[in-house]
Design a protein around this motif. Structure first.
Motif, PDB file in Angstrom:
ATOM      1  N   LYS A 267       0.725  -1.428  -0.043  1.00  0.00           N
ATOM      2  CA  LYS A 267      -0.127  -0.038   0.035  1.00  0.00           C
ATOM      3  C   LYS A 267       0.705   1.195  -0.023  1.00  0.00           C
ATOM      4  O   LYS A 267       0.702   2.307  -0.417  1.00  0.00           O
TER       5      LYS A 267
ATOM      6  N   VAL B  19       1.907   1.620  -3.663  1.00  0.00           N
ATOM      7  CA  VAL B  19       0.704   2.333  -4.444  1.00  0.00           C
ATOM      8  C   VAL B  19       0.602   3.688  -4.283  1.00  0.00           C
ATOM      9  O   VAL B  19       0.192   4.134  -5.576  1.00  0.00           O
ATOM     10  N   GLU B  20       1.043   4.213  -3.393  1.00  0.00           N
ATOM     11  CA  GLU B  20       0.914   5.696  -3.363  1.00  0.00           C
ATOM     12  C   GLU B  20       1.888   6.316  -4.397  1.00  0.00           C
ATOM     13  O   GLU B  20       1.551   7.768  -4.817  1.00  0.00           O
TER      14      GLU B  20
ATOM     15  N   GLY C 269      -2.673   2.677 -12.001  1.00  0.00           N
ATOM     16  CA  GLY C 269      -2.095   3.377 -10.674  1.00  0.00           C
ATOM     17  C   GLY C 269      -2.898   4.398 -10.057  1.00  0.00           C
ATOM     18  O   GLY C 269      -2.780   5.034  -9.105  1.00  0.00           O
TER      19      GLY C 269
ATOM     20  N   LYS D  97      -6.196   3.912  -7.018  1.00  0.00           N
ATOM     21  CA  LYS D  97      -5.439   3.513  -5.764  1.00  0.00           C
ATOM     22  C   LYS D  97      -6.459   2.835  -4.707  1.00  0.00           C
ATOM     23  O   LYS D  97      -5.944   1.685  -4.085  1.00  0.00           O
ATOM     24  N   GLN D  98      -7.549   3.221  -4.721  1.00  0.00           N
ATOM     25  CA  GLN D  98      -8.545   2.448  -3.760  1.00  0.00           C
ATOM     26  C   GLN D  98      -9.009   1.257  -4.348  1.00  0.00           C
ATOM     27  O   GLN D  98      -9.282   0.341  -3.318  1.00  0.00           O
TER      28      GLN D  98
ATOM     29  N   ASN E 254      -5.877  -0.908  -3.562  1.00  0.00           N
ATOM     30  CA  ASN E 254      -5.805  -1.072  -1.861  1.00  0.00           C
ATOM     31  C   ASN E 254      -6.812  -1.928  -1.455  1.00  0.00           C
ATOM     32  O   ASN E 254      -6.895  -2.829  -0.466  1.00  0.00           O
TER      33      ASN E 254
END
Length: 600
Positions: A262, A265-266, A292, A295-296, A299
């Protein structure tokens, strides 16, 4: 009439003989004795048979038949066989396959024979059996070499052992990875040099005193990779390959990996894509290729992972590479990121089988990053091998801070390669160097015993700075070097760096550098040199090396403290704490008895 009956009887006997069944049994191996599976097979008496495994048994109509074997990467074998005898069939590798399956070395000295040494097994965890490099005569072997890579797993793994008040297994101590962890850069390499990417790698060397043997010298070789422009990073096609087996059901395993991914991913952009493949009770795709920017969604898929079942790692690796190939970006960064404790227990589980698998997969142009976690059943040797044979890199995550360091702070070093198949050859000047010893880059025991082994190049990430250290027995004393200016114009040797650009499969780039005579006593050496020396000796002490018998934990700590005239970084401060922990574990203080004598 009698003649007719005789003819009929003869024909009947021949018909029975024609239908008689023989049973051909045997095995199929390569020239090194390794089993070969999935071999396409033909028999003269029966035609196409199908695909055989390494051991087989097939019926035949003839006592002497002819078998034809076809397997990818091997020369076709056609051979007569006696069906009433067990057949040992040997298939010869094609030249390209033979190169891929060779044992690979971390370092090499030409024309040098190496003796076997003691193996140190670690119960519950597996580590590659290593042989420490010895001193080499420059007259006999002036040329040596080592691979470049960004692996740094050894340091964080050692930290895990010491933090838990346990000694580190000697084979877990890879000094080159400990030096890699700090990303040391010698002063001669300009961090802000904007022209460095155009020139390729930069190189700096430094000679100084060996603290544990004042008559010897240390030679530091610093190779720094060019930096990619962050604004122009190519799109990434990433596949997260996550172990969700039952062994991952601990806080420092799957939950740590979920938090780590996670964080990654940011950093992703809309042009990047992520897929998620998992393996546990079964193998499956938990997330199809996703931008990308979403993101939600990524995640949420990570949060839904639950540990369960066995560990069919080999099948999962195949699926992850398949997904990466389906989303392959010819102008991008294609990479599988595998996160596991390495405890494969279903399917192909041996290191040799996994090595063969990953060697074939890497030809697709997809890189591999391995993130190791866990303790007790952690398989360091498997993850190290997968990363190296998969043309990738390797890190060990012992806590969330390490995950942030690997995937955020060192994001481009970890995920964006600027060079592959990178290795160095160094030729020493016999007039200046009597003997030399490469510290770290120790080789696997089985690779040294294989006469076909060759030096394996590594992957180097954007802006990575790697330091290698040699202990030198000089032809000219340190005192003479310090007081004789006429020697400054001489050379200790030359360096030749070989590598390929990630986009090139065949063309190699060669850069050449010289090793000047720039000797400085360790007390006057740059702070970076002194701290790197301390780290190298920390590794030697952990390995309980025979080369540092008169060197102590206090010596290593004092050298690091003296290198920190400026404010110590958090990593340096933590390092001093690890030295204190190691001293308590490896050299516990003796207790005083009431009569004044000491006891352990």
């Amino acid at each position: 009439m009698r003649k007719l009956l005789l003819v009929i009887s003869l024909l009947f006997c021949l018909a029975i003989a024609g239908k008689a069944q023989y049973y051909l049994r045997g095995e199929i191996r390569d020239e090194k004795g390794n089993e070969i599976s999935n071999v396409k097979t033909f028999l003269f008496s029966r035609g196409y048979i199908g695909f055989l495994s390494s051991s087989f048994g097939i019926p035949s109509r003839l006592s002497i038949d002819t078998i034809t074997l076809i397997a990818e990467g091997y020369e076709t074998l056609k051979s007569p066989v006696q069906t009433n005898k067990f057949q040992k069939l040997v298939m010869k590798m094609q030249q390209a396959t033979a190169r891929l399956t060779q044992q690979h070395l971390s370092s090499v000295t030409k024309n040098l024979k190496t003796n076997r040494q003691t193996i140190f097994p670690q119960e519950g965890e597996s580590y590659t059996n290593l042989v420490e490099n010895n001193f080499v005569s420059t007259l006999q072997a002036p040329e040596t070499g080592f691979a470049l890579h960004v692996d740094r797993a050894a340091y964080s793994n050692i930290r895990r052992f010491l933090t838990n008040d346990n000694p580190a297994p000697p084979d877990a101590v890879r000094i080159e990875e400990m030096l890699n962890y700090f990303n040391f850069t010698l002063p001669a390499v300009d961090e802000d040099d904007e022209e460095a990417p155009a020139r390729g790698f930069t190189c700096a060397t430094q000679l100084t005193t060996t603290p544990w043997n004042k008559e010897n010298q240390l030679l530091f070789v610093n190779l720094k990779a060019p930096k990619l422009n962050l604004a122009g990073l190519p799109p990434s096609n990433l596949v997260f390959l996550i172990d969700v087996s039952g062994s991952m059901d601990k806080p420092n395993r799957l939950p740590l990996i979920q938090s780590a991914f996670k964080l990654l991913v940011e950093n992703l952009r809309a042009i990047d894509t992520v897929s998620i493949v998992v393996y546990g009770g079964d193998i499956g795709v938990k997330l199809a290729p996703t931008s990308g920017a979403d993101k939600q969604k990524i995640n949420d898929a990570i949060d839904l992972l639950v540990p369960n079942g066995d560990t069919p790692g080999a099948g999962a690796i195949k699926l992850a590479y398949t997904k990466a190939e389906q989303s392959f970006n010819s102008k991008g960064n294609n990479r599988v990121i595998m996160a596991t404790d390495g405890d494969f227990n279903v399917g192909e589980t041996s290191e040799k089988a996994l090595e063969d698998l990953i060697t074939k997969e890497k030809m697709s142009g997809i890189y591999l990053t391995c993130l190791g976690v866990g303790m007790g059943n952690y398989k360091d040797s498997k993850l190290e091998m997968l990363a190296k044979r998969g043309n990738g890199n390797f890190a060990y995550l012992d806590n969330i801070n390490e995950a942030e360091k690997v995937l955020i702070t060192e994001f481009t070093k970890t995920l964006y390669a600027v060079a592959s198949d990178a290795f160095v050859n160094i030729t020493f000047n016999p007039k200046m160097v009597k003997e030399y010893r490469l510290i770290g880059f120790d080789n696997k025991l089985d690779a040294l015993s294989d006469s076909t082994s060759e030096l394996e190049g590594g992957e180097v990430g954007s802006g990575h700075s790697m330091v290698a250290v040699f202990e030198i027995v000089p032809q000219i004393s340190n005192k003479t070097l310090t007081n004789n200016d006429t020697l400054i114009a001489g050379r200790y040797g030359s360096i030749k760096l070989h590598y390929k650009l990630p986009s090139e499969k065949k063309e190699k780039i060669v850069q050449q550098f010289t090793i000047p005579i720039n000797y400085v006593p360790i007390e006057q050496a740059d702070e970076t040199i002194r701290f790197a020396t301390s780290v190298a000796m920390f590794g030697e002490l952990l390995k309980q090396s025979r080369f540092v018998k008169d060197y102590t934990w206090d010596n290593a700590k004092l050298l690091a403290q003296q290198a920190g005239k400026k404010k110590l970084s958090p990593l340096q401060t933590e390092y001093l704490g690890l030295l204190d922990k190691a001293k308590k574990i490896y050299a516990p203080a003796k207790k005083k008895k009431k009569n004044g004598s000491e006891e352990d």
